[in-house]
Enzyme design. Structure first.
Site, PDB file in Angstrom:
ATOM      1  N   ASN A  55      45.929  37.087   5.271  1.00 31.13           N
ATOM      2  CA  ASN A  55      46.005  38.493   4.854  1.00 31.13           C
ATOM      3  C   ASN A  55      47.027  38.739   3.745  1.00 31.13           C
ATOM      4  O   ASN A  55      47.475  39.866   3.536  1.00 31.13           O
ATOM      5  CB  ASN A  55      46.307  39.396   6.051  1.00 31.13           C
TER       6      ASN A  55
ATOM      7  N   ARG B 283      58.077  43.463   8.788  1.00 28.13           N
ATOM      8  CA  ARG B 283      58.258  43.778  10.205  1.00 28.13           C
ATOM      9  C   ARG B 283      59.235  44.937  10.317  1.00 28.13           C
ATOM     10  O   ARG B 283      60.268  44.967   9.643  1.00 28.13           O
ATOM     11  CB  ARG B 283      58.775  42.562  10.984  1.00 28.13           C
TER      12      ARG B 283
ATOM     13  N   GLN C 267      55.418  48.455  18.661  1.00 27.29           N
ATOM     14  CA  GLN C 267      54.030  48.770  18.352  1.00 27.29           C
ATOM     15  C   GLN C 267      53.177  48.693  19.615  1.00 27.29           C
ATOM     16  O   GLN C 267      53.254  47.689  20.324  1.00 27.29           O
ATOM     17  CB  GLN C 267      53.489  47.807  17.266  1.00 27.29           C
TER      18      GLN C 267
ATOM     19  N   HIS D 179      50.013  50.139  11.651  1.00 24.55           N
ATOM     20  CA  HIS D 179      50.034  48.766  11.143  1.00 24.55           C
ATOM     21  C   HIS D 179      48.610  48.301  10.845  1.00 24.55           C
ATOM     22  O   HIS D 179      47.892  47.846  11.737  1.00 24.55           O
ATOM     23  CB  HIS D 179      50.685  47.855  12.180  1.00 24.55           C
TER      24      HIS D 179
END
Length: 358
Positions: free
Chosen positions: A117, A256, A285, A309
């Site tokens: 990604n 992060r 999260q 996210h």
């Protein structure tokens, strides 16, 4: 072999869009593959607490698949209870939700789909920079309210051209961010990293390395965070470091959330030390509804570009990391060598310096 996959709920969207492979409904496309080989696949999004599916099924799972977008936090205590666990696979990039030191001690392999990604996140970084610098979010909110006062927006809108932009971390994502910023004709591109770029790579993006972090942030109009989370980077951007930022700088974090101290960032934005903060990563999260980053603003009522996210889980990225997970699983089951770039923890040792100098 029991495989446990902790993924996020896709709901109606996952039912309507089968390319949402990273959801619990579509299970990375692994269900038929694993069951045809006689293996058991348990999938769930339930990951919090001792009665969660995560903790109940972990005790006898041989393979654990997790994702950075809905992380199952694998602590040392849980690892010690997981007597059959042999390998952890991150569907995506970033394995900081796993106690890597404990994995080393218990000879549990940890792998991720390296590179799956990097383009997705790099594009999101550039978008986030532009959202902040151009003051886009308040402008759109103004239109939704039915208002029209150009001066209220333009007073905090700038060009990216002529600005100094720096990345903390110049690895696979950070370097791609630098590449994508070249056409914007910035005043200078800077990077802070424990390792210098190869001379030809630095020359290609005309980037200058700054070795002192406080000196680095003091020169930047925009700072973007593109480094892993580990002991050395947790709370890296804190109250003290924020004092060294240029007054009114912009900060983007798609790495992060815990790399930036949540309260320190909110206070810096409120005071105007930061003009904007944007990103998609949170220190917890899913983020609690009362998380300070959901509603924080700068003195003019803008500067918040936070989203869930998702930067690294576009449909294109999901196809790549689903294929990568299947490849890692296949190599594991057939006792074949893994792609070295995917290995974070091998058998009893780290195989990368990405999570700190080991």
């Amino acid at each position: 072999m029991k495989v446990l996959a902790i993924l996020y709920k896709g709901g109606v969207a996952a039912q309507e869009e089968p390319r949402l492979l990273g959801t619990i409904e579509n299970k990375l496309g692994l269900k038929d593959f694993l069951t045809s080989l006689g293996h058991e696949l348990v999938g769930s999004s339930d990951k919090e607490g001792p009665n969660s599916d995560f903790q109940k099924h972990l005790v006898d799972a041989e393979v654990l698949i997790t994702t950075p977008f809905h992380p199952g936090y694998l602590t040392r205590d849980l690892i010690e209870k997981a007597k059959n666990l042999k390998i952890c696979i991150t569907a995506g990039v970033g394995s900081d939700h796993i106690d890597l030191n404990a994995a080393v001690d218990h000879r549990i392999q940890v792998l991720e789909v390296s590179g799956s990604n990097v383009v997705s996140v790099a594009e999101h970084v550039v978008m986030s920079i532009l959202l902040l610098v151009r003051n886009f979010v308040p402008a759109h909110e103004m239109i939704e309210r039915g208002d029209w006062q150009v001066s209220d927006i333009a007073r905090s809108a700038f060009d990216l051209e002529g600005k100094v932009v720096g990345t903390i971390g110049a690895g696979r994502i950070g370097y791609r961010v630098l590449q994508r910023l070249v056409p914007f004709d910035t005043k200078e591109l800077l990077y802070y990293d424990y390792a210098p770029l190869p001379p030809e790579a630095a020359k290609a993006v005309k980037a200058r390395r700054v070795e002192d972090l406080k000196e680095f942030v003091s020169q930047c109009d925009v700072v973007t965070v593109n480094c892993p989370l580990h002991e050395g980077t947790r709370d890296l951007i804190n109250t003290d470091l924020l004092k060294h930022f240029k007054k009114g700088a912009f900060l983007v974090n798609t790495a992060r959330g815990a790399i930036c101290n949540a309260d320190a960032v909110a206070a810096a934005l409120k005071s105007g030390q930061l003009s904007g903060y944007s990103g998609d990563v949170w220190n917890v999260q899913p983020a609690p509804k009362n998380h300070v980053w959901r509603t924080m603003k700068n003195p003019l009522g803008g500067g918040n570009g936070m989203v869930p996210h998702y930067s690294g889980t576009t449909l294109d990225a999901q196809a790549r990391y689903a294929a990568g997970v299947k490849s890692i699983l296949t190599n594991y089951m057939e006792n074949k060598p893994q792609d070295p770039q995917n290995i974070i923890v091998g058998l009893g040792k780290y195989e990368t310096k990405a999570y700190g100098q080991r």
